[in-house]
Each structure stands twice: as structure tokens, then as C-alpha cells.
Design a protein around this motif. Sequence first.
Motif, short mmCIF file in Angstrom:
data_model
loop_
_atom_site.label_atom_id
_atom_site.label_comp_id
_atom_site.label_asym_id
_atom_site.label_seq_id
_atom_site.Cartn_x
_atom_site.Cartn_y
_atom_site.Cartn_z
N TYR A 11 0.52 -1.34 7.60
CA TYR A 11 -0.68 -0.51 7.79
C TYR A 11 -1.80 -1.41 8.29
N ARG A 63 2.09 5.10 0.30
CA ARG A 63 1.79 6.10 1.34
C ARG A 63 0.76 7.10 0.84
N LEU A 83 0.85 -1.19 0.00
CA LEU A 83 0.00 0.00 0.00
C LEU A 83 0.89 1.24 0.00
N TYR A 105 -2.60 5.55 1.17
CA TYR A 105 -2.96 5.45 2.58
C TYR A 105 -3.45 6.80 3.13
N LYS A 125 -7.31 3.59 11.54
CA LYS A 125 -6.17 3.21 10.71
C LYS A 125 -4.91 3.61 11.46
#
Length: 551
Positions: free
Chosen positions: A526, A471, A469, A474, A538
Motif C-alpha cells: 500500500y 485491508r 496494514l 486501508y 492512496k
Amino acid sequence: MRRERTRDTLADLALWVLLCCPVLLRAGADGGGPVATGTGIVLLGVAVLVGRRLPLPALGIVVALSALEHPQLISPEYAPALPVFGALAGRRSPRARPALLTFAGLAAAGPALLFATGGELWSWPGQLAAVFFAVVVPWLVGRYARQYAELVRTGWELADRMEREQRAVADRERIRERSRIAGDMHDSLGHDLSLLAVRAAALEVDRALGEEQRAAAGELRKAAADATARLRDIVGVLRADDEPAPTVPAGETVRALVERARDAGVDVTLHENHEDHEEATATAASAETTAAVPEMTDRAVHRVVQEAVTNAARHAPGAAVAVSVVREPDAVRVTVENGPPARPPGPPGGGTGLVGLGERVRLAGGSIGHGPCPGGGFTVTARLPTATTGHGAGATPEAGAGAGTKAGTEAGPEAAAPVTTTSARELDRARRRVRRGLWQALAAPAVALVVLGVVFFFVDQHIRARSLLERERYDLIRVGDTHEDARTRLPEHPLESRPAGVDPEPAGAGRCAYYRVHQYSDDSAYRLCFKDGRLASKAVVSDVDNEEDRP
């Protein structure tokens, strides 16, 4: 046969008991069902029972049991059985192609098995690795053991065949020597019969005799001529088809033979002695010495010297040869000794020359011995009686058999070209098969490790890329987004489980998924937790040992 069958039955029973132990231990440890345990034990017994006649189907039964326990064939119950039956299949299968086709079928059936059990296709390389190292490598080891056993058996069979052939060659050489003796007898007896016919013819025309005496002389002449013809026919039948007529001059003495060898370039000396060992220096004295020797013994003496000098010229070129003929009261002792070769010798002979020589001496009633000298030369010694004896009286029947490397034939010094025999070719093929099997058993695992390592590397990179994933994505995901909205920014697959060393999810966090922060690092991840269809929280979580590295 019954003892071997009993031994095989006991070995199979012991193998079955040993392979059933992991199944029973596993059942007792985790409480496995009795039906599965009993079925596994029975099928293992069937595999052991049919393993000697049908090794590949027996291996297939064990593979099927392992596949039912775990799609990747990694099951504690049947892990020992796989390499055992793989090695037995290689040891017992006469051909390699059916086994290779079976292994290819197992590899091709892997994806179908994974789909049927709900596994992922990316588990297929691990399944291939299990098949290769648990089945194929033991099969290669078993096949090498089979080829090595075949090489040993082939070597013993060839040794037995060569021994029989050597005995047959010795027998043929003895028969050939007897035909040579018959030829020598033809020369002497034919000469005597011819003289008899000439004298009878003279009497037949003598006018001083009456008609009756001249008729008797004519019948005697005719009988001598017929006897000479029959003798020639008999000798012609005894002589082998490929054996030429004798080239040695009839009635040649040992001195003449030595002089002929000296003229040919052999450094040979002759000593002819009486019992008191005084050297005979004149040819007339030599003739007088050998006059009382029987014809059979005289020709045997000539033959011993001829063969020994020929062998010395062939196998010890340039060496000095000493010939000694000693006349004793009741025998003639012949000694031929040569020193070490001054030049590289030719290839060793087949030993038939000394075999025939031993037969000649035996039929003359004598004995013979031969062997290497302490200084590196070779000696041939024979003792032949001067009194008339029966054929082979007091002789050693096997004299000359099994001659050493100095043995040769009456052929010239030219060495025959090496001939590759059928036995040598069979042994060479067996050795090549064993070397090829050893190379396969050693090289195949190494090559497979490299290939599987490359495959696993790319598979691992692909799996890591699927769960990475970025950044930026995210940061675009907000708490409160619906699950459908968040999925548009998330990778295709999350990690299979919570990374090792990461703190458990907080109470009431809902259903959490983990994604990679870095493709080549597992220190952090994450964590996205969804509750009631929306993103509840999260965070970036890390291994507890690397808390200082958290972003």
C-alpha cells in the motif's frame, strides 16, 4: 633467537601492509578523508605491533575501527582484519576465559552502540552474527591450531622423556645384572674359600706339624673366613634393595634348567653338541664337555638359556622351544629358538631382560643377537669365548639394548598389571584438549547458525507484523484525511524504503509511505502519499513483474 625475532618482524610488517590495502583502496574509490584513512592505518599498525604480547587488545582495536565505520561491523575497509586478528587471538592466547569475557562484552555493548549511532535495536541480531562469524569462529580455528601445536610439542617432549627413561632403565638393568654376576661369583668363590678354610683348620690341629706351621695354618683359616664374610657383605651392598636373593640353584647346569622348564609344562628340547656336532647323550659326557669352560662363561650360557626360555614361555605360550649348545674350539655358541605362539601371548615386556642379558654376555667377552624368525617365532643367539679374557673384551657394549617385543625379565609367566604412567596421562589430556577444540570449531558455527536462524526468523516476523496494514483499515482511510487521523489506522512503522520493482512516486505526490499487504509476501504494498498535512493519494502498488496480480 635473533633470526626468529627478525622473522617475526618481517611477518608482522607483511601483515600490516596487506591489511592496509583495503583501507587505501576504499579511500581511493569513494574519496574518504585522509584523516580517517591515516588514523585507520596507524591503528592497524598498533594492533599488529602489540598483537603478539596482547592479542585481545589488538583484536579490540580492529573491532573498534569496524564499529566506527558501521554499527554492525560490516565495513569493507576492516572486514579482512577482523577474522585475521580473531584467529591470531585464538592462536596466541594461552587461556580461553579472557577471550570469552571479551566476546560477551562485545555482545553486551551492541545495543549501546546502536542507540549511540541512531540505529534500531532490531539490528542487534545482525551485529551478533557479524561478531560471531567474523571474530568468534576464526578465534575457535586459531585456538584449535594452538592446541594441535601443543599436542605435537607434548608428543615430542614425551618421546624425548621416554627415550631418556629407556636409557636409564637399560643402565639400571646392566647394574642389576652385574650384581647378579657378583652373586654368582660369591657362590663359587665362597665355596672355594670355605674349602680352603676347612683344609687350613685340618692343618691347624695336625700334630705332625710344628707350632709355627700350625700357627700359619690358623692365620690362613682366619683369613679365608674373613674373606668370605667380606665377600658376602660386598655382594649384599651391590644387590638392589628390591631384588630378592637368587632362587636358581647354585651350579645348576643347562640340562637341569631345561628339565626344570619341561617339568613346568614348556615344550623344550636340548641339543648339546661338540665341534663335530655329535649329540651328547649322557650326563657325564655333558659334564666333561663343560668342565673346561670358565666360570664366567658357564654362568653366561646358563643365563642366556634361562632368559630365552622364560621369554618363550611368556610371549609364545604353547610354542616348541629348541635349545642348542655347541662347543667350538675357542667358544660356546648358544641358540634358543621358539615357534609362533599357540595361544594368545601376554602383554609385551619392557625389554630389560635382554638388556641385562646383553650386559652379562658383554662382561663375559661374548656377543649376542636376537630377533624374529621368518616363520613368526623368535631366536636368541649368543657366542661366548672359552678362553679367559678381560671383562668386556671383544664385546658389543650395547648388546641387548633396545630389545623387541619378546623381551622380558626373569619373573614368572604371570603378566604384570598395566600401569598408567604420567606421560601417558599427559598425552591423553593433550589429545582430549585437541578433540574438544576441534569439536568446538566445527560444532559452534553450526549451533550458532541454528540459533541465529531462529532469532532472525522471529525478528523478521516481528518487523513484518509492524508494517502490515489490514485491508479493512486501508478502506477506512479516505483521501483528504489529515495525517493525524490517518495515523490512528496505520501500523506502527512503515517499510524502510520503496519495495524493489515498484514504479517511482508520481510527480508532486508529496511524501509517500509504504505498508505491507501480505505478511509473507513482498509482491505488493500500500502506498499512501501525504501533501500539506493531508492524504493526497492512496494506491496498491506491485512489482512490475507481477502487474497482473494487482488487486
